[in-house]
Design an enzyme around this catalytic site. Structure first.
Site, mmCIF file in Angstrom:
data_model
loop_
_atom_site.group_PDB
_atom_site.id
_atom_site.type_symbol
_atom_site.label_atom_id
_atom_site.label_comp_id
_atom_site.label_asym_id
_atom_site.label_seq_id
_atom_site.Cartn_x
_atom_site.Cartn_y
_atom_site.Cartn_z
ATOM 1 N N HIS A 285 0.759 -1.127 0.028
ATOM 2 C CA HIS A 285 0.093 -0.079 0.159
ATOM 3 C C HIS A 285 0.861 1.186 -0.110
ATOM 4 O O HIS A 285 1.132 1.788 1.104
ATOM 5 C CB HIS A 285 -0.852 0.129 1.269
ATOM 6 C CG HIS A 285 -2.050 0.956 1.360
ATOM 7 N ND1 HIS A 285 -3.349 0.777 1.849
ATOM 8 C CD2 HIS A 285 -1.824 2.254 0.562
ATOM 9 C CE1 HIS A 285 -3.895 2.026 1.746
ATOM 10 N NE2 HIS A 285 -2.961 3.126 0.862
ATOM 11 N N HIS B 94 1.380 4.736 -2.502
ATOM 12 C CA HIS B 94 0.819 5.518 -3.612
ATOM 13 C C HIS B 94 2.013 6.224 -4.273
ATOM 14 O O HIS B 94 2.918 6.853 -3.613
ATOM 15 C CB HIS B 94 -0.034 6.518 -3.306
ATOM 16 C CG HIS B 94 -1.608 6.193 -2.616
ATOM 17 N ND1 HIS B 94 -2.614 6.056 -3.459
ATOM 18 C CD2 HIS B 94 -1.549 5.653 -1.312
ATOM 19 C CE1 HIS B 94 -3.353 5.490 -2.732
ATOM 20 N NE2 HIS B 94 -2.907 5.270 -1.416
ATOM 21 N N HIS C 109 -9.576 1.055 -1.241
ATOM 22 C CA HIS C 109 -9.624 1.491 -0.035
ATOM 23 C C HIS C 109 -10.857 1.554 0.698
ATOM 24 O O HIS C 109 -11.786 2.079 -0.268
ATOM 25 C CB HIS C 109 -9.096 3.028 0.003
ATOM 26 C CG HIS C 109 -7.627 3.336 -0.490
ATOM 27 N ND1 HIS C 109 -6.898 2.806 -1.517
ATOM 28 C CD2 HIS C 109 -6.912 4.058 -0.004
ATOM 29 C CE1 HIS C 109 -5.744 3.249 -1.436
ATOM 30 N NE2 HIS C 109 -5.581 4.086 -0.373
ATOM 31 N N GLU D 149 -11.122 3.445 5.990
ATOM 32 C CA GLU D 149 -9.937 4.440 6.476
ATOM 33 C C GLU D 149 -10.925 5.397 7.194
ATOM 34 O O GLU D 149 -10.544 5.558 8.589
ATOM 35 C CB GLU D 149 -9.413 4.903 5.220
ATOM 36 C CG GLU D 149 -8.251 5.824 5.683
ATOM 37 C CD GLU D 149 -7.384 6.396 4.448
ATOM 38 O OE1 GLU D 149 -8.112 6.652 3.417
ATOM 39 O OE2 GLU D 149 -6.431 7.380 4.800
ATOM 40 N N ASP E 296 1.947 3.986 2.733
ATOM 41 C CA ASP E 296 0.900 4.994 2.151
ATOM 42 C C ASP E 296 1.263 6.099 1.312
ATOM 43 O O ASP E 296 1.427 6.024 0.094
ATOM 44 C CB ASP E 296 -0.426 5.457 3.200
ATOM 45 C CG ASP E 296 -1.533 5.813 2.559
ATOM 46 O OD1 ASP E 296 -1.765 5.424 1.551
ATOM 47 O OD2 ASP E 296 -2.386 6.349 3.277
ATOM 48 N N ASP E 297 1.674 7.297 1.920
ATOM 49 C CA ASP E 297 2.259 8.302 1.134
ATOM 50 C C ASP E 297 3.318 8.726 2.075
ATOM 51 O O ASP E 297 3.289 9.925 2.751
ATOM 52 C CB ASP E 297 1.040 9.540 1.086
ATOM 53 C CG ASP E 297 -0.242 8.932 0.335
ATOM 54 O OD1 ASP E 297 0.181 8.870 -0.836
ATOM 55 O OD2 ASP E 297 -1.124 8.787 0.924
HETATM 56 N N1 ADE Z 1 -4.710 8.822 -2.119
HETATM 57 C C1 ADE Z 1 -3.172 8.817 -1.718
HETATM 58 N N2 ADE Z 1 -3.398 8.212 -0.441
HETATM 59 C C2 ADE Z 1 -4.683 8.097 -0.125
HETATM 60 C C3 ADE Z 1 -5.347 7.410 0.975
HETATM 61 N N3 ADE Z 1 -4.468 7.397 2.284
HETATM 62 N N4 ADE Z 1 -6.715 7.510 1.089
HETATM 63 C C4 ADE Z 1 -7.354 7.579 0.115
HETATM 64 N N5 ADE Z 1 -6.859 7.741 -0.995
HETATM 65 C C5 ADE Z 1 -5.144 8.238 -1.188
HETATM 66 ZN ZN ZN Z 2 -3.810 4.784 0.330
#
Ligand code: ADE
Ligand code: ZN
Length: 332
Positions: A16, A18, A196, A199, A277-278
């Site tokens: 996971h 991006h 997703h 969350e 994630d990011d």
């Molecule tokens: N796009 C990038 N990160 C995300 C996240 N945590 N939740 C939903 N969309 C995303």
């Molecule tokens: Zn994500």
């Protein structure tokens, strides 16, 4: 071996991440300059000060703005290459990366430009670091079903380069049901499915991802714990959750890392994995996520090994490769 040493030593799979969320401010400035695109910040410091999120949407606004400087194939290559260097440092040996084609095609960048840059970085990462990788194409759920169908059409010539189709962006108000038909088509075309769910959105969205989209994994899914029937289903089906602890903290899904439920989910028998994630926006890559939960929740060596084993079991690599990596973990 203490826990920090163990985390560093464990081979890990990331499921996971991006790729647009790995965009470090230094690289963003360099690419903006060479493409002569203005960004609303004067310095790297100013960019970092803007990373002060209070929910998913406040993050997404900044994340999409940052991605606007990516134009040429080389930009996508450089973005992915920088991430692979982090994987090599963290002993991430396999990664399944999300990309958001609509963020780019809506600005006039060709689908082929995006995917060719990413693919070239994947090939070089295999050659230079021995890191294997797969690409997962995500639909932006704040956009329409029709736009998702168009994106799926654009992806078909690159079918052999995309392992799965996913669903990301603003969750609440955009339930999986909105995309039931386009995911049915994606499955018919042979793609694996992730989404997703759970969350910021409620457990109902996780049910929909399972029943309507027929996912192979749930991304995040931490709110599943609010529904005991859903928990039983996840445990019975050994359905993986790709959990992202630092993301949950930064986006205020949890108030304090000590409140994170990943250890409880693991103890209850849910197939949880750790992911970043990011990472450029949320304060750390794979090992930083492991360090954060280890410290806050006092995870022991067996739990850390189980999380690493889960990452391979939940991945889309062959059973043979899974067994190879799990055997490596058991030897440590
Ligand atoms: N796009 C990038 N990160 C995300 C996240 N945590 N939740 C939903 N969309 C995303
Ligand atoms: Zn994500």
């Amino acid at each position: 071996m203490n826990q920090v040493e163990l985390i560093r030593a464990l081979p890990k799979a990331e499921l996971h991440v991006h790729i647009e969320g790995t965009f470090e401010p230094e690289l963003m400035f360099a690419i903006a300059q060479r493409n002569q695109i203005q960004i609303p910040y004067k310095s790297v410091e100013e960019v970092k000060q803007a990373y002060n999120f209070h929910n998913l949407q406040s993050f997404l606004d900044i994340y999409y703005a940052g991605a606007n400087v990516l134009v040429h194939e080389q930009d996508f290559y450089d973005l992915a290459w920088a991430y692979f260097e982090k994987c090599a440092e963290d002993h991430v040996v396999h990664t399944e990366m999300f990309f958001d084609p609509q963020t780019h095609t809506d600005r006039g960048v060709a689908f082929s430009t995006v995917i060719n840059g990413l693919k070239r970085a994947c090939a070089d990462a295999k050659a230079k670091f021995g890191i294997s990788s797969q690409l997962i194409m995500c639909f932006l759920r704040h956009l329409s079903e029709e736009a998702a169908f168009e994106t799926l059409e654009q992806a078909l010539p690159f079918k052999q380069d995309i392992i799965a189709v996913g669903l990301d962006s603003s969750e609440v108000g955009h339930p999986p049901a909105k995309f039931e038909r386009v995911f049915a088509k994606a499955r018919e075309e042979g793609f694996l499915i992730v989404a997703h769910a759970g969350e910021e959105g409620p457990p109902e969205y996780v049910w929909e991802a399972l029943d309507l989209l027929k996912v192979n994994r749930i991304d995040h899914g931490v709110r599943s714990e609010e529904d005991e029937h859903l928990m039983a289903r996840l445990i019975n089906e050994k359905m993986p959750l790709t959990v992202c602890p630092l993301s949950n903290l930064k986006l205020c899904v949890v108030k304090d890392m000590k409140d994170h439920n990943i250890r409880r989910l693991l103890q209850k028998g849910v197939h949880v994995t750790v992911n970043s994630d990011d990472p450029s926006y949320f304060g750390g890559y794979m090992n930083d996520n492991f360090f954060a939960i280890q410290q806050a929740l006092d995870l022991n060596n067996d739990e850390l090994k189980q999380l690493a084993i889960n990452s391979f079991e939940a991945s889309f690599i062959s059973d043979e490769e899974k067994q190879k990596w799990i055997a490596e973990i058991q030897k440590i």
